[in-house]
Enzyme design. Sequence first.
Site, PDB file in Angstrom:
ATOM      1  N   CYS A   7       0.872  -1.175   0.000  1.00  0.00           N
ATOM      2  CA  CYS A   7       0.000   0.000   0.000  1.00  0.00           C
ATOM      3  C   CYS A   7       0.907   1.221   0.000  1.00  0.00           C
ATOM      4  O   CYS A   7       2.115   1.091   0.107  1.00  0.00           O
ATOM      5  CB  CYS A   7      -0.877   0.035   1.244  1.00  0.00           C
ATOM      6  SG  CYS A   7      -2.452  -0.790   1.072  1.00  0.00           S
ATOM      7  N   CYS A  79      -4.544  -0.925  -2.348  1.00  0.00           N
ATOM      8  CA  CYS A  79      -5.163   0.402  -2.400  1.00  0.00           C
ATOM      9  C   CYS A  79      -6.449   0.355  -3.217  1.00  0.00           C
ATOM     10  O   CYS A  79      -6.600  -0.473  -4.100  1.00  0.00           O
ATOM     11  CB  CYS A  79      -4.204   1.401  -3.022  1.00  0.00           C
ATOM     12  SG  CYS A  79      -2.613   1.426  -2.181  1.00  0.00           S
ATOM     13  N   CYS A  87      -2.388   4.108  -6.133  1.00  0.00           N
ATOM     14  CA  CYS A  87      -1.796   2.859  -5.681  1.00  0.00           C
ATOM     15  C   CYS A  87      -0.375   2.768  -6.229  1.00  0.00           C
ATOM     16  O   CYS A  87      -0.158   3.044  -7.402  1.00  0.00           O
ATOM     17  CB  CYS A  87      -2.634   1.684  -6.176  1.00  0.00           C
ATOM     18  SG  CYS A  87      -2.468   0.220  -5.157  1.00  0.00           S
TER      19      CYS A  87
END
Length: 157
Positions: A7, A79, A87
């Site tokens: 992430c 994400c 992301c």
Amino acid sequence: MNILFLCTGNSCRSIIAEALFRSMAPVGVTARSAGSKPAGYVHPRALEALAEAGISTEGLASKSWDDLPEKPSVVITLCADAAGEACPVYFGSVIRSHWGMPDPAKVLGDEATIRVAFAETLEVLRRRVTALAQKLEANPAMDAGTLQSTLDGIAAH
């Protein structure tokens, strides 16, 4: 096999996925989490949700993908592109899959609403990580194409 849950901030979703996978990892498979721009802390509510679920939080820390001890063979991004969240893209020749989901740390509301958001994140990730661990346990030598299909199939649920 080394799996990286990725992430941007590495404070909630990727941390939860790492902890879950570690708790059920098949022999020979490791998991880490990292962020492209790590927050520098693990969100206290992520730790709370894991502890309430009986999952060890030992050794969890927000870390940069620049500090990984080894190159991952699999990168799973978490994400939520649909939520307008950028992301990170991991460069290199690895198997990639996107398991996008909303960031529970961005949920606003009262205490109960926020706790529910973290619990739901944990449950979605538990289903996905359990499915992956079971597939790897059943077929530890699966080829790259099968692994890619497996990861993408899990993301769809």
